[in-house]
Design an enzyme around this catalytic site. Structure first.
Site, PDB file in Angstrom:
ATOM      1  N   CYS A  13       0.860  -1.162   0.000  1.00  0.00           N
ATOM      2  CA  CYS A  13       0.000   0.000   0.000  1.00  0.00           C
ATOM      3  C   CYS A  13       0.908   1.226   0.000  1.00  0.00           C
ATOM      4  CB  CYS A  13      -0.906  -0.012   1.226  1.00  0.00           C
ATOM      5  SG  CYS A  13      -2.390   0.953   0.997  1.00  0.00           S
ATOM      6  N   CYS A  87      -4.792   0.837  -3.670  1.00  0.00           N
ATOM      7  CA  CYS A  87      -4.338   2.228  -3.569  1.00  0.00           C
ATOM      8  C   CYS A  87      -3.565   2.657  -4.805  1.00  0.00           C
ATOM      9  CB  CYS A  87      -3.530   2.432  -2.304  1.00  0.00           C
ATOM     10  SG  CYS A  87      -2.392   1.109  -1.918  1.00  0.00           S
ATOM     11  N   CYS A  91       3.829  -1.809  -8.750  1.00  0.00           N
ATOM     12  CA  CYS A  91       4.826  -2.766  -8.272  1.00  0.00           C
ATOM     13  C   CYS A  91       5.637  -3.280  -9.448  1.00  0.00           C
ATOM     14  CB  CYS A  91       4.147  -3.987  -7.648  1.00  0.00           C
ATOM     15  SG  CYS A  91       3.468  -3.693  -6.047  1.00  0.00           S
TER      16      CYS A  91
END
Length: 144
Positions: A13, A87, A91
């Site tokens: 997050c 959110c 990545c």
């Protein structure tokens, strides 16, 4: 005799202060050492959200000793499952990992009642994740 974890899970997050910390706390508690648990954020906060700590204590899970951590490529690469917490965090993507996005309201700035609701939603998802990992009986990663 120590058990080798069957999988590794990374919860991501932005601030690594609420949702990902609660998810990591639940997974550590529910998986009984069968899963290696990590959490991180792209812009880690100074501390874990006090409301998240409070509502997790209500269910017997202490995350007060946790600290927000910076998301690294190494953490992603070392994980079988990478779970973003709704959110919009980006990545690094590596072949053979399972990527999941769990959308939950952000507990930042919310009262304890709202954070309890978010906690309970996270618990349900983590319980399903644990069941799935146990059913597979092995990691989600394709490479050794």
């Amino acid at each position: 005799m120590a058990t080798t974890p069957v999988a590794s899970v990374l919860f991501v997050c932005v601030h690594n202060a609420g949702r990902s910390q609660m998810a990591a706390g639940f997974l550590s508690h529910l998986a009984g050492g069968q899963v290696e648990v990590r959490s991180a954020g792209s812009l880690p906060a100074e501390q874990v959200n006090p409301a998240a700590v409070e509502v997790m204590n209500e269910v017997g899970i202490d995350i007060s000793g946790s600290a927000p951590k910076l998301l690294t490529t190494d953490a992603v690469q070392a994980s079988d499952y990478v779970i973003t917490m709704g959110c919009g965090d980006a990545c690094p993507v590596f072949p053979g990992r399972k990527y999941l996005d769990w959308e939950f309201d952000d507990p930042a700035g919310k009262g304890v009642e709202d954070v309890r609701r978010i906690r309970d939603q996270i618990k349900d998802r983590v319980e399903s994740l644990v069941a799935g990992i146990r059913q597979e009986g092995h990691s989600g990663r394709a490479d050794p």
